[in-house]
Design a protein around this motif. Structure first.
Motif, PDB file in Angstrom:
ATOM      1  N   ASP A  68       0.841  -1.197   0.000  1.00 33.10           N
ATOM      2  CA  ASP A  68       0.000   0.000   0.000  1.00 33.10           C
ATOM      3  C   ASP A  68       0.880   1.253   0.000  1.00 33.10           C
ATOM      4  O   ASP A  68       1.864   1.319   0.729  1.00 33.10           O
ATOM      5  CB  ASP A  68      -0.884  -0.023   1.255  1.00 33.10           C
ATOM      6  N   GLU A  69       0.507   2.244  -0.807  1.00 26.31           N
ATOM      7  CA  GLU A  69       1.410   3.410  -0.955  1.00 26.31           C
ATOM      8  C   GLU A  69       1.512   4.250   0.319  1.00 26.31           C
ATOM      9  O   GLU A  69       2.442   5.037   0.483  1.00 26.31           O
ATOM     10  CB  GLU A  69       0.977   4.285  -2.135  1.00 26.31           C
ATOM     11  N   ASN A  70       0.551   4.103   1.228  1.00 25.76           N
ATOM     12  CA  ASN A  70       0.601   4.871   2.481  1.00 25.76           C
ATOM     13  C   ASN A  70       1.312   4.128   3.607  1.00 25.76           C
ATOM     14  O   ASN A  70       1.278   4.569   4.758  1.00 25.76           O
ATOM     15  CB  ASN A  70      -0.817   5.227   2.934  1.00 25.76           C
ATOM     16  N   THR A  71       1.890   2.983   3.285  1.00 20.21           N
ATOM     17  CA  THR A  71       2.473   2.132   4.329  1.00 20.21           C
ATOM     18  C   THR A  71       3.906   1.771   3.988  1.00 20.21           C
ATOM     19  O   THR A  71       4.233   1.559   2.811  1.00 20.21           O
ATOM     20  CB  THR A  71       1.629   0.832   4.447  1.00 20.21           C
ATOM     21  N   PHE A  72       4.745   1.708   5.019  1.00 21.83           N
ATOM     22  CA  PHE A  72       6.088   1.174   4.834  1.00 21.83           C
ATOM     23  C   PHE A  72       6.405   0.266   6.021  1.00 21.83           C
ATOM     24  O   PHE A  72       6.130   0.620   7.169  1.00 21.83           O
ATOM     25  CB  PHE A  72       7.136   2.294   4.736  1.00 21.83           C
ATOM     26  N   ILE A  73       6.960  -0.883   5.729  1.00 24.17           N
ATOM     27  CA  ILE A  73       7.318  -1.804   6.818  1.00 24.17           C
ATOM     28  C   ILE A  73       8.817  -1.697   7.060  1.00 24.17           C
ATOM     29  O   ILE A  73       9.624  -2.132   6.244  1.00 24.17           O
ATOM     30  CB  ILE A  73       6.915  -3.254   6.481  1.00 24.17           C
ATOM     31  N   PHE A  74       9.171  -1.061   8.193  1.00 25.66           N
ATOM     32  CA  PHE A  74      10.579  -0.979   8.571  1.00 25.66           C
ATOM     33  C   PHE A  74      10.946  -2.246   9.337  1.00 25.66           C
ATOM     34  O   PHE A  74      10.154  -2.731  10.145  1.00 25.66           O
ATOM     35  CB  PHE A  74      10.837   0.259   9.439  1.00 25.66           C
ATOM     36  N   HIS A  75      12.144  -2.736   9.067  1.00 23.55           N
ATOM     37  CA  HIS A  75      12.611  -3.920   9.786  1.00 23.55           C
ATOM     38  C   HIS A  75      13.426  -3.500  10.996  1.00 23.55           C
ATOM     39  O   HIS A  75      14.113  -2.474  10.967  1.00 23.55           O
ATOM     40  CB  HIS A  75      13.522  -4.767   8.889  1.00 23.55           C
ATOM     41  N   ALA A  76      13.376  -4.324  12.056  1.00 20.66           N
ATOM     42  CA  ALA A  76      14.250  -4.105  13.219  1.00 20.66           C
ATOM     43  C   ALA A  76      15.080  -5.380  13.379  1.00 20.66           C
ATOM     44  O   ALA A  76      16.074  -5.560  12.677  1.00 20.66           O
ATOM     45  CB  ALA A  76      13.416  -3.765  14.443  1.00 20.66           C
ATOM     46  N   GLY A  77      14.653  -6.316  14.239  1.00 25.52           N
ATOM     47  CA  GLY A  77      15.427  -7.536  14.433  1.00 25.52           C
ATOM     48  C   GLY A  77      15.120  -8.571  13.368  1.00 25.52           C
ATOM     49  O   GLY A  77      14.415  -9.556  13.632  1.00 25.52           O
ATOM     50  N   THR A  78      15.644  -8.360  12.166  1.00 26.35           N
ATOM     51  CA  THR A  78      15.488  -9.368  11.107  1.00 26.35           C
ATOM     52  C   THR A  78      16.835  -9.595  10.422  1.00 26.35           C
ATOM     53  O   THR A  78      17.715  -8.746  10.477  1.00 26.35           O
ATOM     54  CB  THR A  78      14.511  -8.927   9.992  1.00 26.35           C
ATOM     55  N   LYS A  79      16.935 -10.747   9.770  1.00 31.74           N
ATOM     56  CA  LYS A  79      18.066 -10.934   8.855  1.00 31.74           C
ATOM     57  C   LYS A  79      17.566 -11.629   7.592  1.00 31.74           C
ATOM     58  O   LYS A  79      16.544 -12.344   7.625  1.00 31.74           O
ATOM     59  CB  LYS A  79      19.191 -11.733   9.520  1.00 31.74           C
TER      60      LYS A  79
ATOM     61  N   GLY B  89      13.865  -9.130  19.485  1.00 24.67           N
ATOM     62  CA  GLY B  89      12.615  -9.009  20.233  1.00 24.67           C
ATOM     63  C   GLY B  89      11.617  -8.175  19.447  1.00 24.67           C
ATOM     64  O   GLY B  89      10.545  -8.631  19.064  1.00 24.67           O
ATOM     65  N   ARG B  90      12.018  -6.933  19.164  1.00 25.43           N
ATOM     66  CA  ARG B  90      11.178  -6.105  18.288  1.00 25.43           C
ATOM     67  C   ARG B  90      11.643  -6.351  16.856  1.00 25.43           C
ATOM     68  O   ARG B  90      12.832  -6.227  16.550  1.00 25.43           O
ATOM     69  CB  ARG B  90      11.301  -4.634  18.674  1.00 25.43           C
ATOM     70  N   VAL B  91      10.732  -6.692  15.986  1.00 23.50           N
ATOM     71  CA  VAL B  91      11.132  -7.278  14.699  1.00 23.50           C
ATOM     72  C   VAL B  91      10.709  -6.438  13.494  1.00 23.50           C
ATOM     73  O   VAL B  91      11.492  -6.251  12.567  1.00 23.50           O
ATOM     74  CB  VAL B  91      10.575  -8.728  14.617  1.00 23.50           C
ATOM     75  N   LEU B  92       9.478  -5.938  13.497  1.00 21.76           N
ATOM     76  CA  LEU B  92       8.993  -5.148  12.357  1.00 21.76           C
ATOM     77  C   LEU B  92       8.256  -3.919  12.875  1.00 21.76           C
ATOM     78  O   LEU B  92       7.679  -3.958  13.969  1.00 21.76           O
ATOM     79  CB  LEU B  92       8.007  -5.978  11.510  1.00 21.76           C
ATOM     80  N   ASN B  93       8.269  -2.845  12.093  1.00 22.49           N
ATOM     81  CA  ASN B  93       7.495  -1.649  12.430  1.00 22.49           C
ATOM     82  C   ASN B  93       6.611  -1.326  11.237  1.00 22.49           C
ATOM     83  O   ASN B  93       7.088  -0.781  10.237  1.00 22.49           O
ATOM     84  CB  ASN B  93       8.390  -0.431  12.682  1.00 22.49           C
ATOM     85  N   VAL B  94       5.341  -1.656  11.363  1.00 23.74           N
ATOM     86  CA  VAL B  94       4.413  -1.407  10.260  1.00 23.74           C
ATOM     87  C   VAL B  94       3.913   0.030  10.410  1.00 23.74           C
ATOM     88  O   VAL B  94       3.232   0.363  11.381  1.00 23.74           O
ATOM     89  CB  VAL B  94       3.264  -2.423  10.290  1.00 23.74           C
ATOM     90  N   THR B  95       4.278   0.876   9.448  1.00 21.63           N
ATOM     91  CA  THR B  95       4.125   2.323   9.620  1.00 21.63           C
ATOM     92  C   THR B  95       3.274   2.891   8.497  1.00 21.63           C
ATOM     93  O   THR B  95       3.554   2.648   7.319  1.00 21.63           O
ATOM     94  CB  THR B  95       5.523   2.978   9.601  1.00 21.63           C
ATOM     95  N   SER B  96       2.227   3.639   8.860  1.00 23.87           N
ATOM     96  CA  SER B  96       1.324   4.170   7.833  1.00 23.87           C
ATOM     97  C   SER B  96       1.007   5.626   8.100  1.00 23.87           C
ATOM     98  O   SER B  96       1.045   6.084   9.244  1.00 23.87           O
ATOM     99  CB  SER B  96      -0.001   3.397   7.843  1.00 23.87           C
ATOM    100  N   VAL B  97       0.658   6.324   7.036  1.00 24.55           N
ATOM    101  CA  VAL B  97       0.143   7.682   7.180  1.00 24.55           C
ATOM    102  C   VAL B  97      -1.337   7.665   6.805  1.00 24.55           C
ATOM    103  O   VAL B  97      -1.799   6.781   6.089  1.00 24.55           O
ATOM    104  CB  VAL B  97       0.907   8.688   6.281  1.00 24.55           C
ATOM    105  N   GLY B  98      -2.072   8.645   7.305  1.00 23.11           N
ATOM    106  CA  GLY B  98      -3.498   8.736   6.980  1.00 23.11           C
ATOM    107  C   GLY B  98      -3.953  10.155   7.247  1.00 23.11           C
ATOM    108  O   GLY B  98      -3.196  10.930   7.831  1.00 23.11           O
TER     109      GLY B  98
END
Ligand code: AMP
Ligand code: GLY
Length: 429
Positions: free
Chosen positions: A356-367, A378-387
């Motif tokens: 979705d163009e209003n969303t970006f998934i930032f990674h934290a603890g991933t490889k 522990g913290r793995v993904l940050n699902v981030t959106s604007v609205g």
């Protein structure tokens, strides 16, 4: 220009993402980076505590700017070392980083410059600390002086809890970080964060945010690094923001300069908005995680000139534009966090979920392993959106998150509840 970003969290992914949009930038390196950054930066193995190795890398790759994400390398003096070698770095010196690294340092600075904050005492002896608590009564807040990964603060409701916290901390629970205590008055109000860049003598106000520190819905359970955040923070009206700048940020900047240690980098002020106005709970000297993720989504201007100006001066020449629309981020963490959790579980359907163009998934603890993304922290993904409002941003974030295929993960379902309640009240009245 080539840029090196130090760190591996969602904050650093958001910084890399924003920096990558700058026309000034050729190559980005992230040390060590994470599984989500690969298409924007070269992730490299480099020990940030080995300052000589970082200097050598910068010289070899012709790095024009080093952006230090987390607090530990700042407190350890990485920026001092880089500057001594004429390498431009974003972040404070080790001395100035004491604003985060020592709560007692910050409280004393507040006292010297009349910066509003909770009344306090500093202690190294158990009996003196207990005497102070019994004189002041409860609730009262007991804090380890040094860096304790967000776990060094105890809000004691009873004298017994306070005495136990004093014994635990001065007894060595947090090692050196707890060799000294700050004990302070309990402040009542709503919390918010304010971010401003500083080059030592000018500030560039950024934005406000609110986060959710506790692991459980309704802000319950143990504290974490942050389970979600949104920006702006509705409690930070223009008046509160002006007061924060004039009563807290500028006196800190002037005080640090007057004392011969100008602060360069980002002020991340943790505030309590009390009946009297904003009071400083604490300073951090780096971007918040996950607050940075929502800030980067709302930042319209190129970030690179602002980061450079922090390091080299002339921040007053930099202008920063913002999207008015709010952004909200939901943290997906590994089940068990902030306690123990499984590692190397596979996460699927990320591409579709983040389309979705209003969303970006930032990674934290991933490889990234071959074409798979594995959870490593522990913290793995940050699902981030604007609205167009917080409710819309939240709906978009959860709609994306629900497409992620990761049975070993969890999130809070109520991120943004305070702001959304305010929005609902506004619609009703
Ligand atoms: P700190 O690490 O200093 O930000 O503290 C962690 C959390 O403890 C803050 O976000 C607040 O929720 C709470 N806290 C810290 N100091 C106080 C205080 N003086 N009064 C009330 N709550 C506090
Ligand atoms: N989210 C709080 C912090 O970065 O310290």
């Amino acid at each position: 220009m080539n840029i090196l970003v130090i760190g591996s969290g969602g904050r650093e992914h958001a910084l890399v993402w924003k920096i990558s949009q700058s026309p000034l930038v050729e190559n980005i390196f992230a040390a060590p980076g994470n599984g989500g950054m690969g298409n924007l930066a070269s992730c490299i193995t480099l020990d940030s505590s080995d300052h000589c190795a970082v200097v050598n890398f910068c010289n070899k790759e012709d790095i024009g700017l080093v952006v230090v994400g987390p607090e530990v390398p700042l407190v350890e003096g990485l920026v001092d070392h880089l500057e001594a070698e004429k390498i431009i770095a974003f972040g404070p010196s080790a001395y100035a980083a004491q604003l985060e690294g020592s709560k007692g340092f910050t409280k004393d600075l507040c006292a010297r410059y009349n910066i509003p904050t909770a009344a306090y005492g500093r202690f190294t002896e158990i009996q003196d600390a207990k005497d102070f608590v019994s004189e002041k009564g409860t609730p009262i807040v007991i804090k380890a002086d040094g860096l304790a990964a967000g776990k060094g603060v105890i809000i004691a409701e009873t004298l017994d809890q306070a005495y136990t916290a004093i014994e635990d901390i001065l007894g060595g629970q947090f090692g050196e970080a707890g060799a000294e205590l700050v004990i302070e008055e309990f402040l009542v109000g709503e919390e918010a964060s304010f971010f401003a860049l500083c080059d030592g003598e000018n500030i560039l106000p950024l934005a406000t945010a609110q986060d959710h520190k506790q692991v459980g819905e309704g802000d319950t359970g143990p504290n974490t690094g942050g389970m979600g955040a949104y920006s702006p923070a509705p409690v930070m009206t223009d008046d509160m923001t002006d007061r924060t700048i004039n009563e807290i940020i500028l006196p800190t900047m002037r005080g640090m300069k007057e004392e011969g240690h100008p602060f360069k980098g980002v002020f991340f002020a943790g505030l309590m908005i009390t009946a009297k106005g904003p009071e400083l709970i604490e300073y951090n000297v780096r971007f918040g995680d996950p607050e940075c993720q929502v800030l980067m989504m709302r930042m319209k201007s190129d970030i690179v000139p602002a980061l450079l100006a922090c390091a080299t001066g002339d921040l007053d020449q930099v202008e920063m534009g913002w999207h008015d629309t709010p952004a909200l981020t939901v943290v997906m963490a590994a089940k068990g966090y902030p306690g123990s959790y499984d590692k190397n579980t596979e996460i699927g359907n990320l591409e579709q979920a983040g389309s979705d163009e209003n969303t970006f998934i930032f990674h934290a603890g991933t490889k990234k392993q071959e074409d798979k993304i594995l959870a490593t922290g522990g913290r793995v993904l940050n699902v981030t959106s604007v609205g167009k409002n917080v409710s819309e941003a939240r709906n978009a974030a959860y709609a994306a998150l629900d497409q992620i295929d990761w049975p070993q993960g969890f999130c809070r379902r109520d991120i943004g509840w305070r702001a959304i309640m305010r929005e609902r009240k506004k619609t009703v009245t």
